[in-house]
Design an enzyme around this catalytic site. Structure first.
Site, PDB file in Angstrom:
ATOM      1  N   GLU A   1      12.450   4.587 -18.128  1.00 33.59           N
ATOM      2  CA  GLU A   1      11.351   5.176 -18.537  1.00 33.59           C
ATOM      3  C   GLU A   1      10.818   5.031 -19.922  1.00 33.59           C
ATOM      4  O   GLU A   1       9.504   4.455 -20.534  1.00 33.59           O
ATOM      5  CB  GLU A   1      11.257   6.710 -18.366  1.00 33.59           C
ATOM      6  CG  GLU A   1      11.605   7.229 -17.062  1.00 33.59           C
ATOM      7  CD  GLU A   1      11.678   8.707 -16.762  1.00 33.59           C
ATOM      8  OE1 GLU A   1      11.581   9.102 -15.799  1.00 33.59           O
ATOM      9  OE2 GLU A   1      11.727   9.441 -17.679  1.00 33.59           O
TER      10      GLU A   1
ATOM     11  N   HIS B   1       0.720  -1.309  -0.045  1.00 34.83           N
ATOM     12  CA  HIS B   1      -0.079  -0.035   0.050  1.00 34.83           C
ATOM     13  C   HIS B   1       0.930   1.247  -0.216  1.00 34.83           C
ATOM     14  O   HIS B   1       0.404   2.456   0.437  1.00 34.83           O
ATOM     15  CB  HIS B   1      -1.075  -0.073   1.125  1.00 34.83           C
ATOM     16  CG  HIS B   1      -1.868  -1.173   1.366  1.00 34.83           C
ATOM     17  ND1 HIS B   1      -2.948  -1.425   0.680  1.00 34.83           N
ATOM     18  CD2 HIS B   1      -1.655  -2.278   2.118  1.00 34.83           C
ATOM     19  CE1 HIS B   1      -3.581  -2.403   0.926  1.00 34.83           C
ATOM     20  NE2 HIS B   1      -2.763  -2.998   1.648  1.00 34.83           N
TER      21      HIS B   1
ATOM     22  N   SER C   1      18.958  17.352 -16.801  1.00 30.15           N
ATOM     23  CA  SER C   1      17.969  18.461 -16.692  1.00 30.15           C
ATOM     24  C   SER C   1      18.390  19.727 -17.328  1.00 30.15           C
ATOM     25  O   SER C   1      19.680  20.110 -17.314  1.00 30.15           O
ATOM     26  CB  SER C   1      17.076  18.772 -15.465  1.00 30.15           C
ATOM     27  OG  SER C   1      16.504  20.020 -15.415  1.00 30.15           O
TER      28      SER C   1
END
Length: 347
Positions: free
Chosen positions: A213, A78, A200
């Site tokens: 990704e 969870h 970045s």
């Protein structure tokens, strides 16, 4: 230019080389069952190649599991801190998942390993063809008995191949998601080399796990393939229909993409660097509560009573940490991940 399609071109070439015998190629055959044979042979070969690649990836994960067997990792349920795990369990779990995926690939290979040749346009022929002979000659495992089902296997075979590809993609995609999550600053469970990350444009501290990704996105896209093929087949009656040709331009690129994903997976996975002493962080103080419960159970306290005792201790701020090494335990636990058993299943 004067050939209607590849089939008439083949007949033309054979006739030019062999004379009248070349004109016999369509005896008891149609383009439908010839295309079916091509598709079956193609899928059987490609799926066997994928199966070998999946096994290679699973073996790689088992090697990583052995290397990092004792490096502890927090387990979550969870999205909450749960129980101690290990990189041995993490890598080993995905190895076993791929071993199970191979069984789905085997199902798809079996579906492709049946001979439709001689079913003609889908209703057989009155000529006394020896369909068992062509089955043996083409190394098929069995013959499609009824010509109607042989024709209906068009699309069905590709869909089962797509299910197998999607199943493997599901496992690889989930692993990629774990890597993206674990490499993030809020977790920091693993490090990735600079070669497999990008920076970045504005934030100099960023290291983006782009390879994983992209892998995740490709896997997610492949999981839509069975549904897409299913929709093409969904409202077709029995017999051949031109709609079926629109499956080929989906399944063929999907096979290529699955092969690419597995090659990249094998290239980058060995460079995952698990971090040591992750569990030393205070966020994991309660991670060992079940071990405290188990200690009480071993001393003779009933489990439910032990559970309540430890819950009360947690409320009172007691430490749940333990200095005991994680060894032994039931099969599949941190101290006994069962990696040898998984390796046996991979053959």
């Amino acid at each position: 230019d004067d050939a209607e399609d590849v089939h008439t071109q083949v007949e033309k070439i054979l006739t030019a080389r062999l004379g009248d015998v070349g004109k016999k190629i369509h005896t008891g055959r149609s383009r439908n069952d010839q295309v079916l044979v091509d598709i079956k042979l193609f899928l059987r070969h490609e799926l066997r190649t994928i199966r070998a690649a999946v096994r290679s990836s699973a073996m790689l994960l088992l090697d990583l599991a052995e290397r990092y067997r004792t490096v502890l990792l927090p387990g979550y349920t969870h999205h909450q801190v749960a129980m101690p795990s290990s990189f041995g369990l993490w890598f080993g779990g995905y190895a076993e998942a791929l071993a199970e995926d191979m069984r789905v690939v085997d199902m798809a290979i079996d579906a492709a390993n049946a001979n439709p040749l001689g079913s003609a346009a889908g209703y057989g022929t009155r000529l006394p063809l020896d369909r068992e002979l062509t089955t043996r000659s083409l190394n098929f495992h069995r013959v499609h008995v009824t010509s109607t089902f042989a024709q209906m296997s068009r699309g069905r075979t590709e869909k089962l191949a797509a299910i197998a590809i999607a199943q493997v993609a599901s496992t690889i995609g989930r692993f990629a998601e774990d890597v993206v999550l674990y490499a993030g600053g809020n977790f920091g469970f693993i490090r990735l080399p600079d070669a497999f990350t990008t920076g970045s444009g504005i934030m100099p501290h960023k290291k983006n796990p782009d390879v994983y990704e992209v892998m995740r996105a490709r896997c997610n896209r492949l999981q839509a393939l069975p549904t897409e093929i299913g929709h093409v087949l969904g409202n077709l009656p029995s017999g051949y229909h031109r709609d079926l040709q629109f499956i080929k331009d989906r399944i063929v690129p999907a096979i290529d993409e699955m092969g690419l994903i597995l090659r990249v997976f094998d290239h980058v996975a060995p460079h995952i660097e698990p971090q040591q002493d992750i569990l030393a962080a205070s966020a994991y103080d309660h991670l060992f509560s079940v071990d405290r419960v188990d200690d009480l159970v071993r001393s003779g306290v009933p489990f439910r009573d032990a559970y309540r005792i430890v819950a009360d201790q947690i409320k009172e701020g007691a430490s749940m940490r333990t200095d005991e090494p994680f060894t032994g335990g039931a099969l599949g636990s941190v101290g006994n991940p069962g990696l040898d058993e998984v390796r046996k299943r991979l053959g």
